[in-house]
Design an enzyme around this catalytic site. Structure first.
Site, mmCIF file in Angstrom:
data_model
loop_
_atom_site.group_PDB
_atom_site.id
_atom_site.type_symbol
_atom_site.label_atom_id
_atom_site.label_comp_id
_atom_site.label_asym_id
_atom_site.label_seq_id
_atom_site.Cartn_x
_atom_site.Cartn_y
_atom_site.Cartn_z
ATOM 1 N N ASN A 9 -15.188 -8.123 -45.923
ATOM 2 C CA ASN A 9 -16.503 -8.718 -46.142
ATOM 3 C C ASN A 9 -17.407 -8.260 -44.997
ATOM 4 O O ASN A 9 -17.331 -8.777 -43.891
ATOM 5 C CB ASN A 9 -16.397 -10.245 -46.169
ATOM 6 C CG ASN A 9 -17.766 -10.903 -46.298
ATOM 7 O OD1 ASN A 9 -18.744 -10.271 -46.684
ATOM 8 N ND2 ASN A 9 -17.836 -12.186 -45.985
ATOM 9 N N LYS A 11 -20.573 -8.624 -44.752
ATOM 10 C CA LYS A 11 -21.714 -9.520 -44.531
ATOM 11 C C LYS A 11 -22.991 -8.677 -44.394
ATOM 12 O O LYS A 11 -23.160 -7.703 -45.121
ATOM 13 C CB LYS A 11 -21.451 -10.413 -43.320
ATOM 14 C CG LYS A 11 -20.119 -11.172 -43.428
ATOM 15 C CD LYS A 11 -19.914 -12.164 -42.320
ATOM 16 C CE LYS A 11 -18.550 -12.837 -42.473
ATOM 17 N NZ LYS A 11 -18.356 -13.913 -41.478
ATOM 18 N N HIS A 94 -18.453 -18.561 -50.085
ATOM 19 C CA HIS A 94 -18.211 -18.353 -48.660
ATOM 20 C C HIS A 94 -18.928 -19.448 -47.869
ATOM 21 O O HIS A 94 -20.022 -19.882 -48.229
ATOM 22 C CB HIS A 94 -18.697 -16.973 -48.229
ATOM 23 C CG HIS A 94 -18.242 -16.575 -46.871
ATOM 24 N ND1 HIS A 94 -18.834 -17.059 -45.719
ATOM 25 C CD2 HIS A 94 -17.240 -15.750 -46.462
ATOM 26 C CE1 HIS A 94 -18.228 -16.546 -44.667
ATOM 27 N NE2 HIS A 94 -17.243 -15.753 -45.089
ATOM 28 N N GLU A 96 -20.609 -19.464 -45.290
ATOM 29 C CA GLU A 96 -21.970 -19.143 -44.862
ATOM 30 C C GLU A 96 -22.961 -19.371 -45.986
ATOM 31 O O GLU A 96 -24.104 -19.784 -45.741
ATOM 32 C CB GLU A 96 -22.018 -17.698 -44.349
ATOM 33 C CG GLU A 96 -21.246 -17.516 -43.055
ATOM 34 C CD GLU A 96 -20.902 -16.085 -42.730
ATOM 35 O OE1 GLU A 96 -20.231 -15.869 -41.708
ATOM 36 O OE2 GLU A 96 -21.294 -15.179 -43.499
ATOM 37 N N GLU A 163 -10.453 -20.160 -45.871
ATOM 38 C CA GLU A 163 -11.101 -19.829 -44.608
ATOM 39 C C GLU A 163 -11.525 -21.115 -43.901
ATOM 40 O O GLU A 163 -12.565 -21.690 -44.234
ATOM 41 C CB GLU A 163 -12.333 -18.955 -44.853
ATOM 42 C CG GLU A 163 -12.033 -17.596 -45.437
ATOM 43 C CD GLU A 163 -13.251 -16.687 -45.350
ATOM 44 O OE1 GLU A 163 -13.132 -15.628 -44.728
ATOM 45 O OE2 GLU A 163 -14.301 -17.051 -45.880
ATOM 46 N N GLY A 169 -15.602 -16.273 -37.425
ATOM 47 C CA GLY A 169 -16.490 -15.689 -36.434
ATOM 48 C C GLY A 169 -16.433 -16.353 -35.075
ATOM 49 O O GLY A 169 -17.263 -16.073 -34.205
ATOM 50 N N SER A 208 -11.173 -15.003 -38.434
ATOM 51 C CA SER A 208 -10.831 -14.279 -37.198
ATOM 52 C C SER A 208 -9.485 -13.560 -37.290
ATOM 53 O O SER A 208 -8.716 -13.527 -36.325
ATOM 54 C CB SER A 208 -10.851 -15.239 -35.996
ATOM 55 O OG SER A 208 -12.152 -15.767 -35.793
#
Length: 251
Positions: A9, A11, A94, A96, A163, A169, A208
């Protein structure tokens, strides 16, 4: 035996040159002949990815799709448009998208259905925040996210990516045991809805993941590969993560 799958991904990162670098590397390594490998670049690079990657067996995926099939939705991209651009997968839910763009659990169901109707395999992302984990709400949160998104879903054409929000991140990673516990929870939940699909569905870990921790994470019984963020922008590191997944497949 489930086939391992590793998805990149990117992003809001990457460009055509990075796609060329990945294409050159995987053309030489051919690890994608042994496990599933997919790249999800920004949407403007999907056709370039289609030309460079699909021809060598690396699949292409979208990072998001609309819950709508068509209409007056400026800036949206439909699942069918992604399929027409050469995509095989699409990321849905996701953290985000949920946190930064206020996408609710209810929206996910429509997106999953649109993706499957277009012939794509949705990669449903789920995970808890640190506050939810520490409050003992992990199981409730995971099952709620699954229940909301998996309405009228074909479990035979679905990938789930766990996740933990607190590990995305941040450099923090769930321990292999922590990740395995949640992956088992997810597989057991799927078994209550589609018993035959439960042992076949691919459940990925994201948060991560790097070359130096991938092998231990992927060695867990219910972890079938990874959804990789930052480390997927480095060709060598991403290739090493893919190799760790290949070792899992062979073990």
């Amino acid at each position: 035996m489930r086939t391992s799958l590793v998805i990149a991904n990117w992003k809001l990162n990457g460009d055509a040159e990075l796609l060329k670098s990945f294409a050159e590397h995987f053309h030489q390594s051919e690890i994608q002949q042994h496990i599933g490998v997919a790249i999800c670049p920004p949407a403007v690079y999907l056709k370039t990815a289609d030309v460079l990657l699909n021809a060598i067996g690396v699949k292409v995926g979208g990072q998001n799709c609309s819950e709508f099939e068509q209409g007056a939705y400026t800036g949206e991209i439909s699942a069918q448009m992604l399929a027409d651009s050469g995509c095989r997968y699409v990321l849905i839910g996701h953290s985000e998208r949920r946190a930064l763009f206020a996408e609710s659990d209810a929206v996910m169901a429509g997106k999953v259905q649109q993706a499957q109707a277009a012939g794509l395999t949705p990669v449903l992302c789920i995970g808890e925040t640190l506050e939810q984990r520490e409050a003992g709400e992990l199981e409730q949160v995971i099952e709620q996210q699954l229940s909301s998104a998996c309405k009228e879903v074909d479990f035979e054409n679905l990938v789930i990516a766990y996740e933990p929000v607190w590990a995305i991140g941040t450099g923090k990673t769930a321990t292999p045991a922590q990740a395995q516990d949640v992956h088992r929870l997810i597989r057991n939940w799927v078994a209550t809805k589609a018993p035959e699909a439960a042992q076949k569905i691919q459940i990925l870990y994201g948060g991560s993941v790097k070359a130096d921790n991938a092998t231990e994470l992927f060695s867990q019984a219910d972890i079938d590969g990874g959804l990789i963020g930052g480390a997927s922008l480095d060709t060598e590191q991403f290739a090493a993560i893919c190799q760790a997944a290949n070792v899992k497949k062979d073990s």
